[in-house]
Design a protein around this motif. Structure first.
Motif, short mmCIF file in Angstrom:
data_model
loop_
_atom_site.label_atom_id
_atom_site.label_comp_id
_atom_site.label_asym_id
_atom_site.label_seq_id
_atom_site.Cartn_x
_atom_site.Cartn_y
_atom_site.Cartn_z
N THR A 195 0.83 -1.20 0.00
CA THR A 195 0.00 0.00 0.00
C THR A 195 0.86 1.25 0.00
O THR A 195 0.62 2.21 -0.76
CB THR A 195 -0.94 0.00 1.22
N ALA A 196 1.91 1.27 0.83
CA ALA A 196 2.80 2.42 0.89
C ALA A 196 3.55 2.62 -0.42
O ALA A 196 3.80 3.75 -0.84
CB ALA A 196 3.78 2.26 2.05
N LEU A 197 3.90 1.52 -1.09
CA LEU A 197 4.68 1.61 -2.32
C LEU A 197 3.88 2.18 -3.49
O LEU A 197 4.46 2.57 -4.50
CB LEU A 197 5.23 0.22 -2.69
N HIS A 198 2.56 2.24 -3.36
CA HIS A 198 1.75 2.85 -4.41
C HIS A 198 1.93 4.36 -4.46
O HIS A 198 1.55 5.00 -5.43
CB HIS A 198 0.27 2.53 -4.17
N HIS A 199 2.50 4.93 -3.40
CA HIS A 199 2.62 6.38 -3.30
C HIS A 199 4.10 6.76 -3.18
O HIS A 199 4.69 6.62 -2.11
CB HIS A 199 1.83 6.89 -2.11
N PRO A 200 4.71 7.23 -4.26
CA PRO A 200 6.16 7.48 -4.26
C PRO A 200 6.61 8.54 -3.25
O PRO A 200 7.76 8.58 -2.88
CB PRO A 200 6.45 7.92 -5.70
N GLY A 201 5.70 9.38 -2.78
CA GLY A 201 6.08 10.40 -1.83
C GLY A 201 6.20 9.91 -0.40
O GLY A 201 6.65 10.65 0.48
N ASP A 202 5.80 8.67 -0.14
CA ASP A 202 5.82 8.14 1.22
C ASP A 202 7.01 7.21 1.45
O ASP A 202 6.88 6.10 1.95
CB ASP A 202 4.51 7.39 1.51
N ALA A 203 8.20 7.69 1.10
CA ALA A 203 9.39 6.84 1.17
C ALA A 203 9.71 6.41 2.59
O ALA A 203 10.10 5.26 2.83
CB ALA A 203 10.59 7.58 0.56
N LEU A 204 9.59 7.32 3.56
CA LEU A 204 9.91 6.97 4.95
C LEU A 204 8.95 5.89 5.46
O LEU A 204 9.38 4.95 6.14
CB LEU A 204 9.85 8.20 5.84
N GLU A 205 7.69 6.00 5.09
CA GLU A 205 6.74 4.96 5.50
C GLU A 205 7.09 3.62 4.85
O GLU A 205 7.10 2.58 5.52
CB GLU A 205 5.31 5.34 5.13
N ALA A 206 7.40 3.63 3.56
CA ALA A 206 7.74 2.39 2.87
C ALA A 206 8.99 1.76 3.47
O ALA A 206 9.05 0.54 3.66
CB ALA A 206 7.92 2.64 1.38
N GLU A 207 10.01 2.58 3.76
CA GLU A 207 11.22 2.06 4.41
C GLU A 207 10.89 1.42 5.75
O GLU A 207 11.43 0.37 6.10
CB GLU A 207 12.21 3.19 4.63
N SER A 208 10.02 2.08 6.51
CA SER A 208 9.65 1.57 7.83
C SER A 208 8.91 0.25 7.69
O SER A 208 9.18 -0.72 8.43
CB SER A 208 8.78 2.59 8.56
N ARG A 209 7.96 0.19 6.75
CA ARG A 209 7.21 -1.06 6.53
C ARG A 209 8.15 -2.19 6.11
O ARG A 209 8.03 -3.33 6.58
CB ARG A 209 6.15 -0.84 5.46
N LEU A 210 9.09 -1.88 5.21
CA LEU A 210 10.04 -2.90 4.77
C LEU A 210 10.89 -3.39 5.93
O LEU A 210 11.19 -4.59 6.04
CB LEU A 210 10.94 -2.34 3.67
N SER A 211 11.29 -2.49 6.81
CA SER A 211 12.12 -2.88 7.95
C SER A 211 11.41 -3.89 8.84
O SER A 211 12.01 -4.85 9.32
CB SER A 211 12.49 -1.62 8.75
N PHE A 212 10.10 -3.71 9.03
CA PHE A 212 9.35 -4.65 9.87
C PHE A 212 9.08 -5.97 9.14
O PHE A 212 9.03 -7.03 9.77
CB PHE A 212 8.05 -4.00 10.34
N VAL A 213 8.93 -5.93 7.82
CA VAL A 213 8.82 -7.17 7.04
C VAL A 213 10.13 -7.95 7.16
O VAL A 213 10.12 -9.17 7.40
CB VAL A 213 8.49 -6.86 5.56
N ARG A 214 11.24 -7.26 6.99
CA ARG A 214 12.55 -7.90 7.09
C ARG A 214 12.73 -8.53 8.46
O ARG A 214 13.19 -9.68 8.57
CB ARG A 214 13.65 -6.86 6.84
N GLU A 215 12.37 -7.81 9.49
CA GLU A 215 12.51 -8.34 10.85
C GLU A 215 11.70 -9.62 11.04
O GLU A 215 12.17 -10.59 11.63
CB GLU A 215 12.04 -7.27 11.84
N ARG A 216 10.47 -9.64 10.52
CA ARG A 216 9.62 -10.81 10.68
C ARG A 216 10.17 -12.00 9.89
O ARG A 216 10.08 -13.15 10.34
CB ARG A 216 8.20 -10.47 10.23
N LEU A 217 10.72 -11.74 8.72
CA LEU A 217 11.31 -12.82 7.94
C LEU A 217 12.53 -13.41 8.66
O LEU A 217 12.73 -14.63 8.67
CB LEU A 217 11.72 -12.31 6.55
N HIS A 218 13.34 -12.55 9.26
CA HIS A 218 14.47 -13.05 10.04
C HIS A 218 14.00 -13.89 11.22
O HIS A 218 14.65 -14.87 11.59
CB HIS A 218 15.33 -11.89 10.53
N PHE A 219 12.89 -13.51 11.80
CA PHE A 219 12.33 -14.31 12.90
C PHE A 219 12.04 -15.73 12.44
O PHE A 219 12.30 -16.70 13.15
CB PHE A 219 11.06 -13.63 13.42
#
Length: 280
Positions: free
Chosen positions: A127-151
């Motif tokens: 959802t965040a990636l649909h909006h190019p102006g929301d880079a900080l949100e997309a980075e934050s969402r990716l960081s939590f996806v990455r964390e869960r995958l590492h789990f």
């Protein structure tokens, strides 16, 4: 007629988010991928239907929206539709800065992850990636996806905020306040504060009750309101306060204020130009 129904519908783009090589959305009704490999991780969620695939010569099947598929780089896989209605999928191709190749073996052993939280986080990221102006949100969402995958892949559990939380949160808020128009990447903030990205977000949310990207958006909206009251054009306001364009401003402004920037400015002009007796 059923025969006139499109067999394939796709949408693909490369977002300006480090770690994501490609975003790919597709609806296939009749399609079979030949065996192939990727240099990236293939992180997929289904929105509808079923898919059958082979990974490293072992066949798997996935149905419905409750599962996440993770295919590692360099490992042969294929894919095909199962039913006449096909399937709809959303895919993130992640490079090895997000997940190292050393975790490929775990993904080959079990490419299907049943995790409602992970699936929800991936959906939020799309959802965040649909909006190019929301880079900080997309980075934050990716960081939590990455964390869960590492789990799941190497049993790494997230660190919870401790006594350092208020200090980190306060410093991050000061950084955001100094960078309102230009913004601040999550990785830059993590480097400056020497903290893991998701830990930094958790500390900020614990202290202020909202994540950094939401705080930054709110500050931009506050500035936008002041400029609109000063009779600035919405298009000029958008770029001045840090939004990607006027459409980006409109979306967030309407969500925060309940009306568009243009209507807000028009209403303000109506009040300030009204006769004195009508304002009493």
């Amino acid at each position: 007629m059923a025969g006139d129904r499109p067999r394939t519908k796709i949408n693909a783009w490369r977002p300006a988010v480090p770690g994501i090589a490609e975003v790919f959305h597709a609806h296939f009704t009749e399609h079979a991928y030949p065996a192939h490999t990727h240099d990236t991780w293939d992180l997929m969620i289904l929105d509808e239907g079923s898919v059958d695939f082979a990974l490293d010569r072992h066949r798997h099947g996935a149905t419905g929206t409750g599962v996440v598929l993770l295919l590692p780089p360099g490992v042969s896989h294929d894919g095909r539709t199962v039913t006449a209605s096909g399937f709809r999928k959303r895919v993130l191709y992640l490079d090895t800065t997000v997940l190292p190749e050393r975790l490929a073996g775990s993904a080959v052993d079990d490419p299907l992850i049943e995790d409602v939280l992970l699936r929800h986080r991936i959906h939020q990221l799309h959802t965040a990636l649909h909006h190019p102006g929301d880079a900080l949100e997309a980075e934050s969402r990716l960081s939590f996806v990455r964390e869960r995958l590492h789990f799941h892949l190497d049993a790494l559990r997230p660190r919870q905020p401790g006594p350092e939380a208020n200090r980190l949160a306060t410093t991050l808020r000061e950084l955001l306040d100094s960078r309102i128009p230009g913004g601040l990447s999550l990785q830059e903030a993590a480097t400056i504060l020497q903290a893991h990205p998701t830990h930094l977000i958790r500390c900020f949310k614990q202290t202020y009750g909202l994540p950094p990207h939401t705080y930054l958006t709110g500050k931009r909206i506050d500035r936008a309101r002041r400029l609109l009251l000063a009779d600035w054009r919405p298009a000029d306001v958008a770029t001045t306060v840090g939004f990607h364009d006027q459409s980006h401003l409109n979306r967030h402004f309407t969500r925060h204020v309940g009306t568009t920037p243009g209507r807000y400015a028009t209403a303000a002009r109506g009040v300030t130009t009204a006769p004195a007796h009508s304002r009493q």
